[in-house]
Scaffold this motif. Structure first.
Motif, short mmCIF file in Angstrom:
data_model
loop_
_atom_site.label_atom_id
_atom_site.label_comp_id
_atom_site.label_asym_id
_atom_site.label_seq_id
_atom_site.Cartn_x
_atom_site.Cartn_y
_atom_site.Cartn_z
N ASP A 121 -12.74 4.12 1.66
CA ASP A 121 -12.33 2.83 2.24
C ASP A 121 -11.19 3.00 3.23
O ASP A 121 -10.20 2.26 3.20
N ASP A 151 -8.48 -2.06 0.99
CA ASP A 151 -8.90 -2.32 -0.38
C ASP A 151 -9.49 -3.73 -0.46
O ASP A 151 -9.72 -4.37 0.57
N SER A 152 -9.71 -4.21 -1.67
CA SER A 152 -10.38 -5.50 -1.84
C SER A 152 -9.53 -6.66 -1.34
O SER A 152 -10.05 -7.76 -1.12
#
Length: 438
Positions: A284, A301-302
Motif C-alpha cells: 500500500d 492505509d485505510s
C-alpha cells in the motif's frame, strides 16, 4: 475513520430525513455511525448512519481572507470558518477558488481549539435568507422567547416547532429560520433539541477531531468531549499530545468520559507534490521523485483519503494510480523512516510545481536545505519568506530566522524555469515553528 462499513441493512438519516439513502451521503460529510467493527479493526457493519451539517448560511460581506495559497478563512453566522485546498471537499458549484462573500453554503467539519470551524465539506446552496445553526442556548428570555446561540440572536416567539421540554440556558439546539445580517438576528421557524453526546456508558467509540482543551494526558477534550488517554497506544509512538492537534481516538465511554485505548495523529505537516515513479500495491505504498536522485516514499492505509482531480473518478484509490501520475500528498512525516510520509490525503492532479514540505533537518549557507531526507539545492535566485510571509534577504537570513528551533519548511521548485532551473529551489518558506522560535 479508516473503517469500511457494510451498509446493506443500515438506515440513513440526512438532515432530519429518515427516508434518506446512501446516495444522499457525500465525501467530506462528518457522520455518526452505529454498528459493529470486526476483529480486523478495518471492516464492520453499520446499523444506522446519520449526517447533520454544522452550519448553513451566507458568507459575511468582506470576511474572506486568504491565509496562504491553500487556506482561506471567512465568517458565517458569526462563526469563523477555515477551508483548505485539497482537504475540504466542495460540491454544489462551490470551489476553493470561486468561493465568494454572500454565497450561501452548507458546512460540515470540526471546531478546533480556537473555535474555528475547520470545514471538511462545503456545499453551495441557492441564494436564500434561510439559515441553520447549532449550539448552546445562552441569555434565554422565557417571556419573549429570545436567546443567543454562538453570538447570533434568535427570536423564537413565532417558531412553528419548539423542544417538547421547552428552551433553557445550556440546552444544545438546532435553529432554522430567516437571518437578518443587519441586526444579526434569526427569526426562527424551528428550534429543536439536539443530542451532542458521543455514546452511552460502556459503548465502544471512535471519534476524530481537534483537542479543544488540554490539561494532561488523562484530562483533555476532543470536540468538547472529555478524554482520558493515559493508557492509550499512540500512533506514531512518539506522539506528544497538545491543544489544537487533530487526532482520532478509540476507546469506551466510562464515567461520562472516553477512556482511550488508541490515539492516532490525523493531521501532519508533511507534504509533497511530485510525479510517481513506482507503486507497490502489496505494501500500500508508492514512491515519488522530487529531483534527480531525490525520492520520497508514501505509505497509505485505510484512513487515507484519495481524490482524482484529473478525470474526476469516484471513488478513487491507490489501485487506480499509475507510475505516470502526478500527485499531491499530505500527511505525517514518519520519524522512524526518514524520507517517508504516512499519507492522510492523496490527490491525482495535473503536473505542476514540485513541492516539498516537512521538518528542516539541515541547512548549509547558499548550498542546500534538507527536508524529508532530501538535500534541496538553493542559489542566489532563490527567494525566502518567514512564517509571517515577510521577504528575507537571503539564505543566511533564513537560517538565522530558524536558529536552533525545530521548524517546518516548504520548498517550491517551479515548472517555469525562467527564474531557476528544475532541481534548484525557486522558493523556500518557513511555515511554522515546532519548538519556541528564536
Amino acid at each position: 475513520n479508516g473503517v469500511k462499513y457494510e451498509t446493506d441493512t443500515a438506515s440513513f438519516e440526512v438532515e432530519d430525513n429518515t427516508l434518506a439513502t446512501q446516495g444522499d451521503l457525500g465525501l467530506g460529510m462528518v457522520v455518526t455511525v452505529n454498528g459493529t467493527i470486526n476483529a480486523d479493526g478495518v471492516t464492520g457493519t453499520a446499523t444506522s448512519i446519520r449526517y447533520e451539517d454544522v452550519l448553513e448560511g451566507p458568507i459575511a460581506t468582506g470576511s474572506i481572507v486568504s491565509v496562504d495559497s491553500r487556506n482561506k478563512t471567512f465568517t458565517v453566522l458569526n462563526t469563523n470558518v477555515q477551508i483548505t485546498d485539497g482537504v475540504t471537499v466542495f460540491e454544489g458549484g462551490s470551489s476553493f477558488a470561486s468561493i465568494a462573500e454572500d454565497d450561501v453554503i452548507e458546512i460540515s467539519g470540526y471546531f478546533d481549539n480556537n473555535v474555528v470551524l475547520r470545514a471538511t465539506r462545503i456545499e453551495g446552496k441557492s441564494p436564500s435568507s434561510n439559515v441553520e445553526i447549532k449550539g448552546v442556548v445562552t441569555v434565554y428570555d422565557s417571556i419573549n422567547k429570545t436567546f443567543t446561540i454562538n453570538g447570533v440572536n434568535v427570536n423564537a416567539f413565532n417558531a412553528i416547532s419548539l423542544p417538547s421540554g421547552g428552551i433553557s440556558n445550556g440546552l444544545y439546539v438546532e435553529v432554522k429560520g430567516a437571518y437578518d445580517s443587519g441586526s444579526n438576528l434569526i427569526n426562527a421557524t424551528d428550534v429543536e433539541a439536539e443530542d451532542n453526546s458521543f455514546g452511552d456508558e460502556g459503548d465502544e467509540v471512535s471519534i476524530e477531531g481537534y483537542i479543544t482543551r488540554y490539561a494532561a494526558d488523562n484530562d483533555f477534550d476532543i470536540n468538547g468531549f472529555p478524554v482520558d488517554a493515559s493508557g492509550a497506544t499512540r500512533i506514531p509512538a512518539s506522539l506528544v499530545l497538545a491543544e489544537g492537534m487533530q487526532i482520532e481516538v478509540e476507546g469506551s465511554i466510562t464515567g461520562g468520559a472516553l477512556v482511550a485505548t488508541e490515539i492516532e495523529l490525523e493531521d501532519g505537516e508533511a507534504e509533497v507534490h511530485a510525479p510517481i515513479v513506482s507503486i507497490n500495491l502489496a505494501t500500500d505504498s508508492f514512491t515519488v521523485q522530487v529531483q534527480t536522485g531525490g525520492f520520497v516514499s508514501v505509505i497509505t492505509d485505510s484512513a487515507t483519503e484519495f481524490e482524482d482531480d484529473v478525470s474526476s473518478v469516484e471513488p478513487f484509490s491507490l489501485a487506480l494510480l499509475t507510475d505516470t501520475d502526478f500527485v499531491e500528498v499530505s500527511g505525517l512525516e514518519d520519524s522512524n523512516n526518514p524520507g517517508t510520509i504516512i499519507a492522510s490525503y492523496v490527490k491525482r492532479s495535473v503536473p505542476e510545481d514540485i513541492v516539498l514540505q516537512g521538518e528542516v533537518t539541515a541547512q548549509s549557507t547558499d548550498i542546500t536545505v534538507s527536508v524529508l531526507g532530501i538535500d534541496f539545492p538553493v542559489d542566489s535566485a532563490t527567494s525566502y519568506q518567514d512564517s509571517d510571509d515577510n521577504i528575507l534577504a537571503d539564505h543566511a537570513a533564513f537560517i538565522a530566522k530558524i536558529g536552533s528551533s525545530r521548524s517546518i519548511v516548504k520548498i517550491v521548485d517551479k515548472a517555469d524555469t525562467s527564474n531557476n532551473p528544475v532541481g534548484i529551489a525557486d522558493e523556500v518558506e518557513l511555515e511554522a515553528y515546532l519548538s519556541p522560535q528564536p
